[in-house]
Design a protein around this motif. Sequence first.
Motif, PDB file in Angstrom:
ATOM      1  N   ALA A  72      -7.668  -0.300  -4.458  1.00  0.00           N
ATOM      2  CA  ALA A  72      -6.243  -0.605  -4.402  1.00  0.00           C
ATOM      3  C   ALA A  72      -5.399   0.573  -3.916  1.00  0.00           C
ATOM      4  CB  ALA A  72      -5.754  -1.054  -5.780  1.00  0.00           C
ATOM      5  N   SER A  75      -2.140   0.428  -1.562  1.00  0.00           N
ATOM      6  CA  SER A  75      -1.709  -0.973  -1.472  1.00  0.00           C
ATOM      7  C   SER A  75      -0.272  -1.211  -1.896  1.00  0.00           C
ATOM      8  CB  SER A  75      -2.615  -1.855  -2.347  1.00  0.00           C
ATOM      9  OG  SER A  75      -3.934  -1.814  -1.908  1.00  0.00           O
ATOM     10  N   THR A  78       0.644  -2.937  -7.189  1.00  0.00           N
ATOM     11  CA  THR A  78      -0.551  -3.731  -7.461  1.00  0.00           C
ATOM     12  C   THR A  78      -0.594  -4.053  -8.941  1.00  0.00           C
ATOM     13  OG1 THR A  78      -1.722  -2.589  -5.679  1.00  0.00           O
ATOM     14  CG2 THR A  78      -3.069  -3.824  -7.251  1.00  0.00           C
TER      15      THR A  78
END
Length: 175
Positions: A72, A75, A78
């Motif tokens: 992740a 990202s 999240t």
Amino acid sequence: MNRFVILSGCSGGGKSTLLAELARRGYATVPEPGRRIIAEETLIGGSALPWLDLAAFARRAIEMALDDRTKAEGSGWTFFDRGLIDAAAALQHVTGEPVLEELGRLHRYHRRVFLTPPWPDIYGTDADRRHGFAAAAAEYQRLTDAYALLDYDIVILPKTAVEERADVLITALGR
């Protein structure tokens, strides 16, 4: 500011439903390690299942949660359905191994953690969730204590419709 946000709390309290609502709104989400481990272990006839070998299950959940964090990176915001702290708390509870503080302080999430409280009206068992409501409520208390120990700002989500819960969460993050 850390953009990894944990949804934790009572088993059967609506975390997965909330995660789906956040995904519907366009946020990156990571499903619960436990459900994925159960699916994998069932497929291969493994024993790292919470009703067979909770310690092995928790160790796999720790590994998966660390891998989820790595994947992740970059990202943006999240949302995780459970994660490393939940897995470490489970392993420490079942074995007494002092892993919670070490792992929990080394791998931080957003300072606010969102907990779904015990909610008997929506609680249910299934093939993957075999424990009863009393065990789920006890787990909730252990997780509340674990996140408090690690100095997280705990936000207890209201027992309302999923859209309202998502709004509370997003507002609390200043989004």
